[in-house]
Design a protein around this motif. Sequence first.
Motif, PDB file in Angstrom:
ATOM      1  N   GLY A 120       0.773  -1.231   0.000  1.00  0.00           N
ATOM      2  CA  GLY A 120       0.000   0.000   0.000  1.00  0.00           C
ATOM      3  C   GLY A 120       0.805   1.282   0.000  1.00  0.00           C
ATOM      4  N   TYR A 121       2.133   1.171   0.100  1.00  0.00           N
ATOM      5  CA  TYR A 121       2.954   2.374   0.134  1.00  0.00           C
ATOM      6  C   TYR A 121       2.831   3.173  -1.175  1.00  0.00           C
ATOM      7  CZ  TYR A 121       5.336   0.570   4.308  1.00  0.00           C
ATOM      8  OH  TYR A 121       5.625   0.107   5.558  1.00  0.00           O
ATOM      9  N   MET A 122       2.911   2.476  -2.294  1.00  0.00           N
ATOM     10  CA  MET A 122       2.903   3.193  -3.563  1.00  0.00           C
ATOM     11  C   MET A 122       1.519   3.721  -3.905  1.00  0.00           C
ATOM     12  SD  MET A 122       4.867   4.453  -5.734  1.00  0.00           S
ATOM     13  CE  MET A 122       6.381   3.590  -5.325  1.00  0.00           C
ATOM     14  N   SER A 123       0.490   3.023  -3.514  1.00  0.00           N
ATOM     15  CA  SER A 123      -0.858   3.497  -3.760  1.00  0.00           C
ATOM     16  C   SER A 123      -1.072   4.864  -3.121  1.00  0.00           C
ATOM     17  CB  SER A 123      -1.874   2.484  -3.222  1.00  0.00           C
ATOM     18  OG  SER A 123      -3.190   2.933  -3.450  1.00  0.00           O
ATOM     19  N   GLU A 124      -0.667   5.000  -1.866  1.00  0.00           N
ATOM     20  CA  GLU A 124      -0.802   6.286  -1.185  1.00  0.00           C
ATOM     21  C   GLU A 124       0.140   7.326  -1.774  1.00  0.00           C
ATOM     22  OE1 GLU A 124       0.136   7.907   3.234  1.00  0.00           O
ATOM     23  OE2 GLU A 124      -1.320   6.266   3.112  1.00  0.00           O
ATOM     24  N   SER A 125       1.347   6.923  -2.116  1.00  0.00           N
ATOM     25  CA  SER A 125       2.322   7.855  -2.684  1.00  0.00           C
ATOM     26  C   SER A 125       1.855   8.418  -4.017  1.00  0.00           C
ATOM     27  CB  SER A 125       3.675   7.158  -2.848  1.00  0.00           C
ATOM     28  OG  SER A 125       4.166   6.709  -1.610  1.00  0.00           O
ATOM     29  N   LEU A 126       1.199   7.580  -4.823  1.00  0.00           N
ATOM     30  CA  LEU A 126       0.649   8.060  -6.084  1.00  0.00           C
ATOM     31  C   LEU A 126      -0.374   9.168  -5.854  1.00  0.00           C
ATOM     32  CD1 LEU A 126       0.057   4.993  -8.437  1.00  0.00           C
ATOM     33  CD2 LEU A 126       1.171   7.130  -9.051  1.00  0.00           C
ATOM     34  N   GLN A 127      -1.243   8.990  -4.868  1.00  0.00           N
ATOM     35  CA  GLN A 127      -2.263  10.000  -4.612  1.00  0.00           C
ATOM     36  C   GLN A 127      -1.655  11.300  -4.093  1.00  0.00           C
ATOM     37  OE1 GLN A 127      -5.236   9.733  -5.772  1.00  0.00           O
ATOM     38  NE2 GLN A 127      -4.763   7.648  -6.421  1.00  0.00           N
ATOM     39  N   ILE A 128      -0.630  11.197  -3.272  1.00  0.00           N
ATOM     40  CA  ILE A 128       0.045  12.405  -2.794  1.00  0.00           C
ATOM     41  C   ILE A 128       0.697  13.144  -3.962  1.00  0.00           C
ATOM     42  CG2 ILE A 128       1.942  13.262  -1.360  1.00  0.00           C
ATOM     43  CD1 ILE A 128       1.349  10.935   0.563  1.00  0.00           C
ATOM     44  N   THR A 129       1.318  12.386  -4.860  1.00  0.00           N
ATOM     45  CA  THR A 129       1.983  13.008  -6.009  1.00  0.00           C
ATOM     46  C   THR A 129       0.970  13.607  -6.974  1.00  0.00           C
ATOM     47  OG1 THR A 129       3.752  11.366  -5.774  1.00  0.00           O
ATOM     48  CG2 THR A 129       3.717  12.646  -7.799  1.00  0.00           C
ATOM     49  N   LEU A 130      -0.164  12.941  -7.162  1.00  0.00           N
ATOM     50  CA  LEU A 130      -1.207  13.505  -8.020  1.00  0.00           C
ATOM     51  C   LEU A 130      -1.771  14.783  -7.399  1.00  0.00           C
ATOM     52  CD1 LEU A 130      -3.090  10.269  -9.137  1.00  0.00           C
ATOM     53  CD2 LEU A 130      -1.646  11.745 -10.560  1.00  0.00           C
ATOM     54  N   ASP A 131      -1.917  14.810  -6.090  1.00  0.00           N
ATOM     55  CA  ASP A 131      -2.355  16.030  -5.427  1.00  0.00           C
ATOM     56  C   ASP A 131      -1.374  17.160  -5.699  1.00  0.00           C
ATOM     57  OD1 ASP A 131      -4.148  17.267  -3.132  1.00  0.00           O
ATOM     58  OD2 ASP A 131      -2.070  17.709  -2.596  1.00  0.00           O
ATOM     59  N   PHE A 132      -0.087  16.869  -5.620  1.00  0.00           N
ATOM     60  CA  PHE A 132       0.952  17.852  -5.922  1.00  0.00           C
ATOM     61  C   PHE A 132       0.844  18.315  -7.374  1.00  0.00           C
ATOM     62  CE2 PHE A 132       5.229  18.737  -7.563  1.00  0.00           C
ATOM     63  CZ  PHE A 132       5.681  19.696  -6.668  1.00  0.00           C
ATOM     64  N   ALA A 133       0.646  17.367  -8.287  1.00  0.00           N
ATOM     65  CA  ALA A 133       0.578  17.702  -9.709  1.00  0.00           C
ATOM     66  C   ALA A 133      -0.621  18.586 -10.027  1.00  0.00           C
ATOM     67  CB  ALA A 133       0.519  16.424 -10.542  1.00  0.00           C
ATOM     68  N   PHE A 134      -1.764  18.247  -9.481  1.00  0.00           N
ATOM     69  CA  PHE A 134      -2.981  18.961  -9.829  1.00  0.00           C
ATOM     70  C   PHE A 134      -3.189  20.239  -9.003  1.00  0.00           C
ATOM     71  CE2 PHE A 134      -4.567  14.534 -11.086  1.00  0.00           C
ATOM     72  CZ  PHE A 134      -4.227  14.730 -12.414  1.00  0.00           C
ATOM     73  N   ARG A 135      -2.778  20.192  -7.743  1.00  0.00           N
ATOM     74  CA  ARG A 135      -3.047  21.340  -6.865  1.00  0.00           C
ATOM     75  C   ARG A 135      -1.900  22.345  -6.879  1.00  0.00           C
ATOM     76  NH1 ARG A 135      -2.111  22.244  -1.453  1.00  0.00           N
ATOM     77  NH2 ARG A 135      -1.292  20.124  -1.235  1.00  0.00           N
ATOM     78  N   LYS A 136      -0.649  21.853  -6.824  1.00  0.00           N
ATOM     79  CA  LYS A 136       0.502  22.756  -6.789  1.00  0.00           C
ATOM     80  C   LYS A 136       0.941  23.205  -8.185  1.00  0.00           C
ATOM     81  CE  LYS A 136       1.731  23.320  -2.446  1.00  0.00           C
ATOM     82  NZ  LYS A 136       1.759  24.689  -1.862  1.00  0.00           N
TER      83      LYS A 136
END
Length: 201
Positions: A120-136
């Motif tokens: 589950g580490y990468m699943s959560e990491s993907l969502q954090i990175t997508l948040d960075f991509a879309f929000r930041k």
Amino acid sequence: MFDFFRSSPPRCVFSGPRVYLRPPKWADQKEWLKVRGESKAFLEPWEPAWSRDALTAAAFRRRVHRVEQEWRSGIGYGFFIFDGKTSSLVGGITLANVRHGVVESANIGYWVGQAYARQGYMSESLQITLDFAFRKLNLHRVEAACLIDNEASRQLLLKSGFQLEGRARKFLCINGRWQDHDTFGILRTDDRPAVPVIERQ
């Protein structure tokens, strides 16, 4: 653009419930060499061919320099992934080939140490990175690709909200051979799992 994008190395941490992401630091060298070394046979089939000095301090220095340069130029954003409880390095994830203007998109790639795979580490990491991509970064679209026989990566992307979009012939040179890849994409407006993200600097 945010000030931390231009710092060297960038100073930012993005945390989820189980992991936190930050750009690599020089102090990560020993742990990076250990995780990559212990996972060599596990990772090689899915990555570009490793150089002869892939598990040396020189290789780590090259990686950190490249990450810093890409952050400053705005073309890529590399993160290391750490277990939130133990602060152990578990892998890495990168937004690469960032394009703005009429495109507003990037490619995403990732790796995880063998001891931490399918937990589950990468699943959560993907969502954090997508948040960075879309929000930041205010991107519109993020793309990914995986080898056609990499079922674990395929399922990870689909579970994370990506949609299968096609097959690219001889797309990337992986493990010394040009190989076909399935291609995936996700838009800022697409549904995806919700992961709370805390940012600190």
